[in-house]
Design a protein around this motif. Structure first.
Motif, PDB file in Angstrom:
ATOM      1  N   LEU A 192      62.574 -72.709 132.278  1.00 51.55           N
ATOM      2  CA  LEU A 192      61.121 -72.671 132.181  1.00 51.55           C
ATOM      3  C   LEU A 192      60.699 -71.923 130.926  1.00 51.55           C
ATOM      4  CD1 LEU A 192      58.225 -72.871 133.244  1.00 51.55           C
ATOM      5  CD2 LEU A 192      58.690 -70.868 134.657  1.00 51.55           C
ATOM      6  N   LEU A 193      59.844 -72.543 130.163  1.00 50.99           N
ATOM      7  CA  LEU A 193      59.351 -71.929 128.935  1.00 50.99           C
ATOM      8  C   LEU A 193      57.845 -72.138 128.879  1.00 50.99           C
ATOM      9  CD1 LEU A 193      59.965 -70.610 126.213  1.00 50.99           C
ATOM     10  CD2 LEU A 193      60.546 -72.852 125.313  1.00 50.99           C
ATOM     11  N   GLN A 194      57.135 -71.050 128.744  1.00 49.54           N
ATOM     12  CA  GLN A 194      55.672 -71.163 128.747  1.00 49.54           C
ATOM     13  C   GLN A 194      55.103 -70.869 127.365  1.00 49.54           C
ATOM     14  OE1 GLN A 194      52.614 -72.158 130.433  1.00 49.54           O
ATOM     15  NE2 GLN A 194      52.685 -70.558 131.961  1.00 49.54           N
ATOM     16  N   LEU A 195      54.093 -71.604 126.989  1.00 51.85           N
ATOM     17  CA  LEU A 195      53.476 -71.401 125.679  1.00 51.85           C
ATOM     18  C   LEU A 195      52.145 -70.662 125.776  1.00 51.85           C
ATOM     19  CD1 LEU A 195      53.992 -74.953 124.128  1.00 51.85           C
ATOM     20  CD2 LEU A 195      55.517 -72.974 124.051  1.00 51.85           C
ATOM     21  N   GLY A 196      51.931 -69.798 124.824  1.00 48.81           N
ATOM     22  CA  GLY A 196      50.617 -69.199 124.650  1.00 48.81           C
ATOM     23  C   GLY A 196      50.142 -68.329 125.779  1.00 48.81           C
ATOM     24  N   ILE A 197      51.066 -67.638 126.403  1.00 52.17           N
ATOM     25  CA  ILE A 197      50.694 -66.828 127.547  1.00 52.17           C
ATOM     26  C   ILE A 197      50.794 -65.358 127.179  1.00 52.17           C
ATOM     27  CG2 ILE A 197      53.017 -66.632 128.443  1.00 52.17           C
ATOM     28  CD1 ILE A 197      51.984 -66.949 131.192  1.00 52.17           C
ATOM     29  N   SER A 198      49.977 -64.538 127.818  1.00 55.18           N
ATOM     30  CA  SER A 198      50.035 -63.115 127.521  1.00 55.18           C
ATOM     31  C   SER A 198      51.223 -62.484 128.233  1.00 55.18           C
ATOM     32  CB  SER A 198      48.766 -62.440 127.993  1.00 55.18           C
ATOM     33  OG  SER A 198      48.725 -62.451 129.394  1.00 55.18           O
ATOM     34  N   PRO A 199      51.743 -61.398 127.700  1.00 54.96           N
ATOM     35  CA  PRO A 199      52.841 -60.691 128.356  1.00 54.96           C
ATOM     36  C   PRO A 199      52.502 -60.345 129.806  1.00 54.96           C
ATOM     37  CG  PRO A 199      52.462 -59.771 126.184  1.00 54.96           C
ATOM     38  CD  PRO A 199      51.383 -60.781 126.426  1.00 54.96           C
ATOM     39  N   THR A 222      65.311 -81.294 133.198  1.00 50.92           N
ATOM     40  CA  THR A 222      66.064 -80.068 133.506  1.00 50.92           C
ATOM     41  C   THR A 222      65.362 -78.836 132.990  1.00 50.92           C
ATOM     42  OG1 THR A 222      67.306 -80.288 131.439  1.00 50.92           O
ATOM     43  CG2 THR A 222      68.252 -81.306 133.412  1.00 50.92           C
ATOM     44  N   ALA A 223      64.223 -79.047 132.372  1.00 59.06           N
ATOM     45  CA  ALA A 223      63.466 -77.910 131.845  1.00 59.06           C
ATOM     46  C   ALA A 223      61.989 -78.256 131.799  1.00 59.06           C
ATOM     47  CB  ALA A 223      63.963 -77.553 130.451  1.00 59.06           C
ATOM     48  N   LEU A 224      61.184 -77.214 131.786  1.00 56.57           N
ATOM     49  CA  LEU A 224      59.741 -77.404 131.710  1.00 56.57           C
ATOM     50  C   LEU A 224      59.148 -76.560 130.598  1.00 56.57           C
ATOM     51  CD1 LEU A 224      56.873 -78.181 132.760  1.00 56.57           C
ATOM     52  CD2 LEU A 224      57.058 -76.268 134.355  1.00 56.57           C
ATOM     53  N   ILE A 225      58.348 -77.209 129.779  1.00 55.66           N
ATOM     54  CA  ILE A 225      57.531 -76.466 128.826  1.00 55.66           C
ATOM     55  C   ILE A 225      56.099 -76.507 129.338  1.00 55.66           C
ATOM     56  CG2 ILE A 225      56.616 -76.397 126.476  1.00 55.66           C
ATOM     57  CD1 ILE A 225      59.191 -77.728 125.526  1.00 55.66           C
ATOM     58  N   GLY A 226      55.540 -75.333 129.572  1.00 58.71           N
ATOM     59  CA  GLY A 226      54.190 -75.269 130.116  1.00 58.71           C
ATOM     60  C   GLY A 226      53.193 -74.765 129.090  1.00 58.71           C
ATOM     61  N   PHE A 227      51.985 -75.302 129.179  1.00 63.85           N
ATOM     62  CA  PHE A 227      50.905 -74.785 128.335  1.00 63.85           C
ATOM     63  C   PHE A 227      49.658 -74.769 129.204  1.00 63.85           C
ATOM     64  CE2 PHE A 227      48.260 -75.299 124.231  1.00 63.85           C
ATOM     65  CZ  PHE A 227      48.158 -73.936 124.132  1.00 63.85           C
ATOM     66  N   ALA A 267      60.288 -81.685 130.735  1.00 65.35           N
ATOM     67  CA  ALA A 267      58.927 -81.910 131.233  1.00 65.35           C
ATOM     68  C   ALA A 267      57.936 -81.050 130.449  1.00 65.35           C
ATOM     69  CB  ALA A 267      58.858 -81.562 132.709  1.00 65.35           C
ATOM     70  N   VAL A 268      56.739 -81.575 130.312  1.00 60.75           N
ATOM     71  CA  VAL A 268      55.676 -80.807 129.670  1.00 60.75           C
ATOM     72  C   VAL A 268      54.450 -80.859 130.572  1.00 60.75           C
ATOM     73  CG1 VAL A 268      54.096 -80.662 127.712  1.00 60.75           C
ATOM     74  CG2 VAL A 268      56.480 -81.304 127.336  1.00 60.75           C
ATOM     75  N   ILE A 269      53.921 -79.695 130.888  1.00 60.96           N
ATOM     76  CA  ILE A 269      52.665 -79.671 131.640  1.00 60.96           C
ATOM     77  C   ILE A 269      51.598 -79.028 130.777  1.00 60.96           C
ATOM     78  CG2 ILE A 269      51.451 -78.787 133.660  1.00 60.96           C
ATOM     79  CD1 ILE A 269      53.872 -79.091 135.289  1.00 60.96           C
ATOM     80  N   GLY A 270      50.662 -79.846 130.351  1.00 62.40           N
ATOM     81  CA  GLY A 270      49.602 -79.365 129.481  1.00 62.40           C
ATOM     82  C   GLY A 270      48.259 -79.418 130.177  1.00 62.40           C
ATOM     83  N   LEU A 271      47.221 -79.435 129.392  1.00 68.93           N
ATOM     84  CA  LEU A 271      45.871 -79.459 129.949  1.00 68.93           C
ATOM     85  C   LEU A 271      45.279 -80.857 129.885  1.00 68.93           C
ATOM     86  CD1 LEU A 271      44.780 -76.101 128.436  1.00 68.93           C
ATOM     87  CD2 LEU A 271      44.540 -76.657 130.855  1.00 68.93           C
ATOM     88  N   THR A 272      44.275 -81.068 130.714  1.00 69.14           N
ATOM     89  CA  THR A 272      43.684 -82.404 130.826  1.00 69.14           C
ATOM     90  C   THR A 272      42.975 -82.869 129.561  1.00 69.14           C
ATOM     91  OG1 THR A 272      41.837 -81.283 131.816  1.00 69.14           O
ATOM     92  CG2 THR A 272      43.254 -82.551 133.280  1.00 69.14           C
ATOM     93  N   GLU A 273      42.703 -84.116 129.562  1.00 66.88           N
ATOM     94  CA  GLU A 273      42.009 -84.759 128.455  1.00 66.88           C
ATOM     95  C   GLU A 273      40.667 -84.092 128.173  1.00 66.88           C
ATOM     96  OE1 GLU A 273      42.943 -87.786 126.929  1.00 66.88           O
ATOM     97  OE2 GLU A 273      44.618 -88.431 128.165  1.00 66.88           O
TER      98      GLU A 273
END
Lengths: 347, 347
Positions: B278-285, B248-253, B187-193
């Motif tokens: 769960l793997l998140q992109l572009g997030i601060s520590p 079975t996994a999510l990539i979030g942005f 799964a990928v959860i990104g930002l809106t159009e």
DNA sequence: CTGTTAGCGCATTCAG
DNA sequence: CTGAATGCGCTAACAG
């Protein structure tokens, strides 16, 4: 390349409008009356030349820079989105009064840099955030005669202008709310002693008020002070829940620790707010809504605080010389129900 | 009252040291050689008078203010603790080069204010954050000949100095990591159009890369684009998990949405990382460690990015006139394992 | 190695 | 209602 090398100066405007240089200044400041005829010619000339007054020259001649520094030391606590609320509100007020905000993120201890920047004549005034009970920045500003205002308080309260949350309201408000819902044994997760001795004012005041309010309400408090991190909060909460007489509610004053505490509560098989109530103090709306569940909270309107501080400073810069009475402002407690508290569960 | 009314000027120092005024300047700048004897006398005089050069006068005469503006528009996204990392890093580099950072929180659209402040001669250069694919601030700065550097990129990449994350690495790195652990449906959860059309560069680039990397790895992607809030993320995740062939996994942005997604995953009876990765992109520590569980992430070293940008700007301010080639920097992807991913569960 | 001289662009007396 | 003169504190030629 159609670039004008050098931007237009007041003299250019004067020449084009056929008036003297000083007249241009007066047209701008309105310090003395001008015929509509002349004003129009000047305005036209300014528009045509795309004239913008030079800030440095204004500063040098008028001994006023239009810059306000915001001392915003970033310590262990880091930056929160709520902090920006302060910056934003202060910026709004000050820019309306003709000032720009210069963010000054250096640590509180960096007094040399502070002394330097205020001695440079670059800054008209300072807004101090994260004020300590005894704040070393204050003597520096006083000795250089730099106007300033505190967001927060020192121990010596009457000494200067400040705005602060009315922490005195928080404890009673929190205890009363939970007591009304029948809670008799309440956990408290605050911050470590370090923060006490470092003189972090709010921590001290709030805990004191909590204790006295609990006494009055006949409620038992179970206070843990931990470092601001998730693990510490989780462990503290687990310990409390494992006790003989576990609490039915938590008052938090330590956001990271409360995140851990929530985890502990849920793992313990309790659900919020059905089995357990949660009330957080001094948290920003953003942060309160970042957790699951969102946290009912008691806090202060940061924007109101900051804009009041800005107004105080702008006023004292306007009134320049006069040393009128110091001004203070206490921001009322704001209760925001986000559904994380409820009546104490039947056994 | 022991106050000296007016602080010491260069003339005072010169008089006390028995030299001419300009010699004092040269002692300070080192622009020409001075006998040790004279230099010492001057230094002593400065110390005795507690002399600090007046920044305004320096600016006026030397056509250099020592101020750099950081355009930091705060939109829907708000302020994150990670943002401060940028500010801090930029401040460090620039102060070493003799500059102060002026935070400029006005919205991107507030071009009039921008034009005004750079025309005032108060600012030597600008660092732009939150750069859009077509950023209206850029023409303003170019037309006023103000040196600037971007943290981020426009569509017209070669046009000016910039630093940015190497988003091209994110997609492949994320997909590969999860594919190695056996995940085939992600799964990928990104930002809106909205964010797309608003021209928010990273969003577009990252999603494109994710898609092509997935194709190459033979992985199925289930992409949802939602607004950055908890509820939206929760609903999106619930929908996906309720499907016939759940991921079975999510990539979030999209940090806020992922918080909601975590809630949905847990409510669904799945635990992270045993049952779901769960793997998140572009997030601060900071943000990654604020949730429970903490999030394994792929991102960029913000401090490195900001300090590089600052260096670019400082360099081009030093080399003043020359229009050398634009400089670019791509920050490598940084993978930080916080334990939220694991092998795909056996059925 | 050092001193002298012009400005930088504007605010503010002082004169009309 | 308007103009002219002075100086804010410093840099940067220009002269030795």
């Amino acid at each position: 390349m159609s670039g004008q090398k050098r931007s237009a100066t007041r003299a250019d405007v004067a020449r084009l409008a056929g008036v003297s240089a000083s007249t241009v200044t007066y047209a701008l400041t309105g310090e003395r009356s001008i015929s509509d005829e002349t004003r129009k010619r000047i305005m036209d000339a300014m528009a045509e030349l795309d004239y913008t007054p030079n800030a440095m020259a204004q500063g040098l001649a008028g001994r006023r820079s239009g810059l306000i520094a915001l001392s915003f030391p970033v310590g262990e606590r880091g930056f929160e989105s709520s902090d920006f609320e302060y910056v934003q509100a202060a910026t709004d007020v000050l820019s309306r009064a003709g000032y720009q905000l210069l963010m000054w993120p250096n640590p509180i201890e960096d007094l040399d840099s502070l002394r330097r920047i205020v001695s440079q004549g670059l800054i008209d005034g300072v807004v101090l955030m994260e004020v300590r009970r005894e704040d070393p920045r204050i003597p520096v500003l006083q000795s250089t005669r730099t106007p300033f205002v505190l967001i927060g308080r020192t121990d010596n309260e009457s000494d200067c202008d400040w705005v602060d949350a009315d922490f005195g309201q928080w404890g009673p408000m929190a205890i009363e709310h939970l007591a009304e819902e029948g809670h008799e044994h309440i956990a408290v997760i605050g911050l470590t002693e370090d923060m006490f001795t470092a003189g972090y004012g709010p921590v001290v005041r709030t805990e004191q008020n909590l204790v006295s309010a609990a006494k009055k309400a006949g409620v038992t408090l179970d206070i843990e002070r931990v470092r601001p991190n998730i693990r510490a909060g989780k462990e503290a909460m687990e310990t409390m829940l494992a006790g003989a007489n576990p609490p039915t509610a938590l008052i938090g004053f330590n956001q990271p620790a409360v995140i851990g505490a929530i985890e502990a509560i849920v793992s313990h098989g309790l659900s919020i707010p059905a089995d357990f109530s949660l009330l957080q103090l001094g948290i920003s709306p953003e942060a309160a809504e970042t957790t699951f569940p969102a946290q009912t909270s008691i806090g202060v309107d940061g924007a109101l605080l900051a804009s009041t501080a800005a107004r105080f400073l702008a006023d004292s810069l306007a009134g320049a010389s006069t040393g009128s009475e110091p001004r203070h402002f206490l921001g009322d407690a704001v209760f925001t129900d986000r559904g994380s508290t409820g009546p104490v569960p039947r056994k």
